[in-house]
Structures are given as structure tokens and as C-alpha cells.
Design a protein around this motif. Structure first.
Motif, PDB file in Angstrom:
ATOM      1  N   GLU A   6       0.828  -1.205   0.000  1.00  0.00           N
ATOM      2  CA  GLU A   6       0.000   0.000   0.000  1.00  0.00           C
ATOM      3  C   GLU A   6       0.862   1.255   0.000  1.00  0.00           C
ATOM      4  O   GLU A   6       0.554   2.233  -0.678  1.00  0.00           O
ATOM      5  N   MET A   7       1.962   1.237   0.756  1.00  0.00           N
ATOM      6  CA  MET A   7       2.857   2.391   0.818  1.00  0.00           C
ATOM      7  C   MET A   7       3.526   2.635  -0.529  1.00  0.00           C
ATOM      8  O   MET A   7       3.650   3.780  -0.972  1.00  0.00           O
ATOM      9  N   VAL A   8       3.970   1.560  -1.178  1.00  0.00           N
ATOM     10  CA  VAL A   8       4.633   1.699  -2.477  1.00  0.00           C
ATOM     11  C   VAL A   8       3.649   2.252  -3.506  1.00  0.00           C
ATOM     12  O   VAL A   8       3.970   3.183  -4.253  1.00  0.00           O
ATOM     13  N   LEU A   9       2.441   1.711  -3.534  1.00  0.00           N
ATOM     14  CA  LEU A   9       1.435   2.203  -4.476  1.00  0.00           C
ATOM     15  C   LEU A   9       1.095   3.665  -4.204  1.00  0.00           C
ATOM     16  O   LEU A   9       0.965   4.462  -5.136  1.00  0.00           O
ATOM     17  N   ALA A  10       0.956   4.030  -2.930  1.00  0.00           N
ATOM     18  CA  ALA A  10       0.651   5.423  -2.582  1.00  0.00           C
ATOM     19  C   ALA A  10       1.803   6.349  -2.966  1.00  0.00           C
ATOM     20  O   ALA A  10       1.581   7.466  -3.451  1.00  0.00           O
ATOM     21  N   ALA A  11       3.042   5.913  -2.760  1.00  0.00           N
ATOM     22  CA  ALA A  11       4.196   6.726  -3.134  1.00  0.00           C
ATOM     23  C   ALA A  11       4.256   6.906  -4.653  1.00  0.00           C
ATOM     24  O   ALA A  11       4.551   8.008  -5.143  1.00  0.00           O
ATOM     25  N   LEU A  12       3.977   5.849  -5.404  1.00  0.00           N
ATOM     26  CA  LEU A  12       3.942   5.970  -6.862  1.00  0.00           C
ATOM     27  C   LEU A  12       2.834   6.930  -7.290  1.00  0.00           C
ATOM     28  O   LEU A  12       3.037   7.766  -8.179  1.00  0.00           O
ATOM     29  N   ALA A  13       1.672   6.823  -6.654  1.00  0.00           N
ATOM     30  CA  ALA A  13       0.560   7.711  -6.993  1.00  0.00           C
ATOM     31  C   ALA A  13       0.912   9.167  -6.690  1.00  0.00           C
ATOM     32  O   ALA A  13       0.585  10.069  -7.462  1.00  0.00           O
ATOM     33  N   GLU A  14       1.582   9.405  -5.570  1.00  0.00           N
ATOM     34  CA  GLU A  14       1.992  10.771  -5.223  1.00  0.00           C
ATOM     35  C   GLU A  14       2.998  11.293  -6.236  1.00  0.00           C
ATOM     36  O   GLU A  14       2.898  12.427  -6.698  1.00  0.00           O
ATOM     37  N   PHE A  15       3.971  10.479  -6.610  1.00  0.00           N
ATOM     38  CA  PHE A  15       4.961  10.901  -7.602  1.00  0.00           C
ATOM     39  C   PHE A  15       4.278  11.231  -8.931  1.00  0.00           C
ATOM     40  O   PHE A  15       4.652  12.176  -9.613  1.00  0.00           O
ATOM     41  N   ALA A  16       3.260  10.448  -9.291  1.00  0.00           N
ATOM     42  CA  ALA A  16       2.593  10.597 -10.584  1.00  0.00           C
ATOM     43  C   ALA A  16       1.591  11.746 -10.618  1.00  0.00           C
ATOM     44  O   ALA A  16       1.085  12.078 -11.683  1.00  0.00           O
ATOM     45  N   ARG A  17       1.343  12.378  -9.484  1.00  0.00           N
ATOM     46  CA  ARG A  17       0.374  13.468  -9.424  1.00  0.00           C
ATOM     47  C   ARG A  17       0.817  14.588 -10.364  1.00  0.00           C
ATOM     48  O   ARG A  17       1.935  15.067 -10.278  1.00  0.00           O
ATOM     49  N   PRO A  18      -0.064  14.992 -11.275  1.00  0.00           N
ATOM     50  CA  PRO A  18       0.321  16.053 -12.213  1.00  0.00           C
ATOM     51  C   PRO A  18       0.637  17.360 -11.483  1.00  0.00           C
ATOM     52  O   PRO A  18      -0.024  17.718 -10.512  1.00  0.00           O
ATOM     53  N   GLU A  19       1.660  18.040 -11.958  1.00  0.00           N
ATOM     54  CA  GLU A  19       2.044  19.331 -11.405  1.00  0.00           C
ATOM     55  C   GLU A  19       2.291  20.298 -12.540  1.00  0.00           C
ATOM     56  O   GLU A  19       2.473  19.896 -13.685  1.00  0.00           O
ATOM     57  N   LEU A  20       2.327  21.573 -12.210  1.00  0.00           N
ATOM     58  CA  LEU A  20       2.647  22.592 -13.191  1.00  0.00           C
ATOM     59  C   LEU A  20       4.092  22.404 -13.653  1.00  0.00           C
ATOM     60  O   LEU A  20       5.000  22.299 -12.834  1.00  0.00           O
ATOM     61  N   VAL A  21       4.288  22.323 -14.947  1.00  0.00           N
ATOM     62  CA  VAL A  21       5.613  22.117 -15.520  1.00  0.00           C
ATOM     63  C   VAL A  21       6.062  23.434 -16.143  1.00  0.00           C
ATOM     64  O   VAL A  21       5.377  23.981 -17.006  1.00  0.00           O
TER      65      VAL A  21
END
Length: 120
Positions: A6-21
Motif C-alpha cells: 500500500e505504501m509503495v502504491l501510494a508513493a507511486l501515486a503521489e509521484f505521478a500526481r500532475p504538477e505545473l511544468v
């Protein structure tokens, strides 16, 4: 504390969160984040965190083996940095995972605080 699926999936999801580029380096990092988003979108993830992680990890490790995308120097560095973050998360490096989870917790706390009295 052991790192869970669950932690790994949540960390991947957080990393993948779109941000202003705003620059080529960030575009390279976003290229890596979009690969994670695609891995989540391309697979049916509903069989439980351990199975879901196995499926996503297999797809992401194959993507990592392909190496970074290449363009300008700044973009290349962003691609490599993004791939390294994904690799460290998949390798279950606690510091990297907890950094991503801390970012998610801070954003969640700010959202809850912004809701303030408007919460039912």
C-alpha cells in the motif's frame, strides 16, 4: 517499519500526481510521472495491493529497462531523475517512499484546513 505494498502504491501515486511544468527539466520528470500514470491506467487494479503492485511493478520495470527519453540536456536530466525516483520507490527505499507519503499528508492537511468551517 516495513514498507508495505500500500505504501509503495501510494508513493507511486503521489509521484505521478500532475504538477505545473515550467521548464525542460520538469518536463523530463513529468515524462517519468506520466509513465507511472499510464501503468496505473493500463491495468485493472482491484485484486488487492500485493497483486496490484506486482502488476504495476512489472510494467514499470519494463519501462525503466528502456532507459530515459532523450531531447535537450535539461530534459534528459529530468527524465533520468524521474526514472531514479520510480526505481527507488520500486526498490522499496523507505526514505524515498516516506518523502512521497509526507508530501501527500501535507497536501491533505492543507486541504482539510482550507475547508475549515465549511466541513459538514
Amino acid at each position: 517499519m516495513p514498507v508495505t505494498a500500500e505504501m509503495v502504491l501510494a508513493a507511486l501515486a503521489e509521484f505521478a500526481r500532475p504538477e505545473l511544468v515550467t521548464c525542460r527539466y520538469e518536463q523530463g520528470v513529468d515524462w517519468a510521472a506520466s509513465a507511472v500514470r499510464r501503468a496505473f491506467a493500463d491495468h485493472r487494479l482491484w485484486k488487492g495491493p500485493d497483486n496490484d503492485l506486482r502488476i504495476v511493478e512489472t510494467a514499470l520495470r519494463a519501462w525503466l529497462a528502456g532507459g530515459p527519453d532523450y531531447d535537450s540536456r535539461d530534459y534528459n536530466q529530468g527524465c533520468e531523475a524521474g526514472q531514479e525516483i520510480v526505481r527507488l520507490i520500486l526498490d522499496r527505499i523507505p526514505e524515498v517512499i516516506f518523502e512521497q507519503l509526507d508530501d501527500a499528508a501535507r497536501r491533505s492537511a492543507r486541504l482539510v484546513a482550507a475547508l475549515g468551517a465549511d466541513r459538514p
